[in-house]
Structure formats: structure tokens, C-alpha cells
Scaffold this motif. Structure first.
Motif, PDB file in Angstrom:
ATOM      1  N   LYS A  73       1.016  -1.075  -0.054  1.00  0.00           N
ATOM      2  CA  LYS A  73       0.096  -0.178  -0.054  1.00  0.00           C
ATOM      3  C   LYS A  73       0.786   1.200  -0.007  1.00  0.00           C
ATOM      4  N   PRO A  74       0.522   2.310  -0.588  1.00  0.00           N
ATOM      5  CA  PRO A  74       1.207   3.630  -0.821  1.00  0.00           C
ATOM      6  C   PRO A  74       1.614   3.928   0.810  1.00  0.00           C
ATOM      7  N   LEU A  75       2.646   4.725   0.938  1.00  0.00           N
ATOM      8  CA  LEU A  75       3.337   5.356   2.099  1.00  0.00           C
ATOM      9  C   LEU A  75       2.526   6.409   2.611  1.00  0.00           C
ATOM     10  N   PHE A  76       2.000   7.001   1.385  1.00  0.00           N
ATOM     11  CA  PHE A  76       1.223   8.595   1.649  1.00  0.00           C
ATOM     12  C   PHE A  76      -0.131   8.529   1.218  1.00  0.00           C
ATOM     13  N   LYS A  77      -1.003   9.363   1.802  1.00  0.00           N
ATOM     14  CA  LYS A  77      -2.286   9.119   1.008  1.00  0.00           C
ATOM     15  C   LYS A  77      -2.338   9.838  -0.146  1.00  0.00           C
ATOM     16  N   ASP A  78      -1.522  10.594  -0.535  1.00  0.00           N
ATOM     17  CA  ASP A  78      -1.238  11.054  -1.728  1.00  0.00           C
ATOM     18  C   ASP A  78      -0.666   9.958  -2.693  1.00  0.00           C
ATOM     19  N   ASN A  79      -1.325   9.299  -3.519  1.00  0.00           N
ATOM     20  CA  ASN A  79      -0.748   8.165  -4.067  1.00  0.00           C
ATOM     21  C   ASN A  79       0.147   8.631  -5.269  1.00  0.00           C
ATOM     22  N   THR A  80       0.239   9.767  -5.509  1.00  0.00           N
ATOM     23  CA  THR A  80       1.420  10.318  -6.622  1.00  0.00           C
ATOM     24  C   THR A  80       2.790  10.452  -5.851  1.00  0.00           C
ATOM     25  N   LEU A  81       2.958  10.378  -4.468  1.00  0.00           N
ATOM     26  CA  LEU A  81       4.160  10.407  -3.895  1.00  0.00           C
ATOM     27  C   LEU A  81       4.586   8.818  -3.899  1.00  0.00           C
ATOM     28  N   PRO A  82       5.930   8.774  -4.251  1.00  0.00           N
ATOM     29  CA  PRO A  82       6.464   7.342  -4.167  1.00  0.00           C
ATOM     30  C   PRO A  82       6.860   6.730  -3.010  1.00  0.00           C
ATOM     31  N   GLY A  83       6.769   5.402  -2.812  1.00  0.00           N
ATOM     32  CA  GLY A  83       6.955   4.808  -1.684  1.00  0.00           C
ATOM     33  C   GLY A  83       5.890   3.741  -1.315  1.00  0.00           C
ATOM     34  N   TRP A  84       6.222   2.664  -0.869  1.00  0.00           N
ATOM     35  CA  TRP A  84       5.062   1.531  -0.437  1.00  0.00           C
ATOM     36  C   TRP A  84       5.480   0.778   0.716  1.00  0.00           C
ATOM     37  N   LYS A  85       4.618   0.493   1.581  1.00  0.00           N
ATOM     38  CA  LYS A  85       4.706  -0.294   2.664  1.00  0.00           C
ATOM     39  C   LYS A  85       4.355  -1.860   2.085  1.00  0.00           C
ATOM     40  N   ILE A  86       5.312  -2.555   2.247  1.00  0.00           N
ATOM     41  CA  ILE A  86       4.893  -3.982   1.808  1.00  0.00           C
ATOM     42  C   ILE A  86       5.325  -5.038   3.174  1.00  0.00           C
ATOM     43  N   SER A  87       4.380  -6.150   3.148  1.00  0.00           N
ATOM     44  CA  SER A  87       4.420  -7.134   3.887  1.00  0.00           C
ATOM     45  C   SER A  87       4.265  -8.450   3.262  1.00  0.00           C
ATOM     46  N   PHE A  88       4.881  -9.709   3.823  1.00  0.00           N
ATOM     47  CA  PHE A  88       4.578 -10.797   3.165  1.00  0.00           C
ATOM     48  C   PHE A  88       5.221 -11.838   4.268  1.00  0.00           C
ATOM     49  N   TYR A  89       5.016 -13.212   3.864  1.00  0.00           N
ATOM     50  CA  TYR A  89       5.724 -14.304   4.600  1.00  0.00           C
ATOM     51  C   TYR A  89       6.537 -15.091   3.692  1.00  0.00           C
ATOM     52  N   VAL A  90       7.600 -15.520   4.562  1.00  0.00           N
ATOM     53  CA  VAL A  90       8.497 -16.437   4.089  1.00  0.00           C
ATOM     54  C   VAL A  90       8.839 -17.521   4.822  1.00  0.00           C
ATOM     55  N   ASN A  91       8.398 -19.044   4.547  1.00  0.00           N
ATOM     56  CA  ASN A  91       8.891 -19.925   5.440  1.00  0.00           C
ATOM     57  C   ASN A  91       8.354 -19.576   6.926  1.00  0.00           C
ATOM     58  N   TYR A 144       7.505 -10.567   7.395  1.00  0.00           N
ATOM     59  CA  TYR A 144       8.543  -9.572   7.038  1.00  0.00           C
ATOM     60  C   TYR A 144       7.500  -8.097   6.690  1.00  0.00           C
ATOM     61  N   GLN A 145       8.270  -7.129   7.161  1.00  0.00           N
ATOM     62  CA  GLN A 145       7.669  -5.896   6.924  1.00  0.00           C
ATOM     63  C   GLN A 145       8.881  -5.134   6.347  1.00  0.00           C
ATOM     64  N   ALA A 146       8.468  -4.183   5.085  1.00  0.00           N
ATOM     65  CA  ALA A 146       9.448  -3.483   4.616  1.00  0.00           C
ATOM     66  C   ALA A 146       8.797  -2.159   4.048  1.00  0.00           C
ATOM     67  N   ILE A 147       9.712  -1.211   3.717  1.00  0.00           N
ATOM     68  CA  ILE A 147       9.364   0.012   2.806  1.00  0.00           C
ATOM     69  C   ILE A 147      10.148   0.009   1.411  1.00  0.00           C
ATOM     70  N   TYR A 148       9.381  -0.081   0.346  1.00  0.00           N
ATOM     71  CA  TYR A 148       9.978  -0.325  -0.786  1.00  0.00           C
ATOM     72  C   TYR A 148      10.064   1.078  -1.303  1.00  0.00           C
ATOM     73  N   HIS A 149      11.135   1.804  -1.557  1.00  0.00           N
ATOM     74  CA  HIS A 149      11.418   3.417  -1.949  1.00  0.00           C
ATOM     75  C   HIS A 149      11.492   3.150  -3.786  1.00  0.00           C
ATOM     76  N   LYS A 150      11.142   4.296  -4.122  1.00  0.00           N
ATOM     77  CA  LYS A 150      10.751   4.731  -5.467  1.00  0.00           C
ATOM     78  C   LYS A 150      12.149   4.104  -6.263  1.00  0.00           C
ATOM     79  N   ASP A 151      13.273   4.191  -5.641  1.00  0.00           N
ATOM     80  CA  ASP A 151      14.602   3.781  -6.375  1.00  0.00           C
ATOM     81  C   ASP A 151      14.822   2.252  -6.387  1.00  0.00           C
TER      82      ASP A 151
END
Length: 69
Positions: free
Chosen positions: A8-26, A30-37
């Protein structure tokens, strides 16, 4: 490998880059922030070096599919 991938986007304004991500492995959550770069900032757990390389590649592919297309 990765299950229950969510993003999901980091900011309410979806045009600003950056996303919160979460998932499972084994059954490990895991939780992380995925930056625009493409940089990934781990939040709760830092994966091992070997696993991190695999996760980064898989996450980049998932983000390309879900966000950029």
C-alpha cells in the motif's frame, strides 16, 4: 517462496512514491518499505544475506507487476 504479499502507498497522496510491503517466507512475517529507487528498508526482521538477495529479486518482480504495470 513469498506468500500473502501486500502493498500500500506510504502516503495518502498516491502520487508520492514509496510503499509499505509485507509478506511471509517460511512462516516468518516480514515488513519493509519499498522506495521509488528500488531500495528496500527492512522494518521488523533483517533476512540473512542469502535470503535477502532472493527476496529483493522476487519483490522487485512483484512490485513491477502490481504497481508499475
Amino acid at each position: 517462496m513469498i506468500t500473502h504479499f501486500q502493498w500500500k502507498p506510504l502516503f495518502k497522496d498516491n502520487t508520492l512514491p514509496g510503499w509499505k510491503i509485507s509478506f511471509y517466507v517460511n512462516k516468518q512475517h516480514y515488513q519493509a518499505i519499498y522506495h521509488k529507487d528500488g531500495q528496500i528498508e527492512w522494518k521488523n526482521i533483517q533476512p540473512s544475506d542469502h535470503l535477502e538477495a532472493e527476496l529483493k529479486q522476487a519483490i522487485h518482480e512483484l512490485m513491477l507487476f502490481h504497481v508499475y504495470e
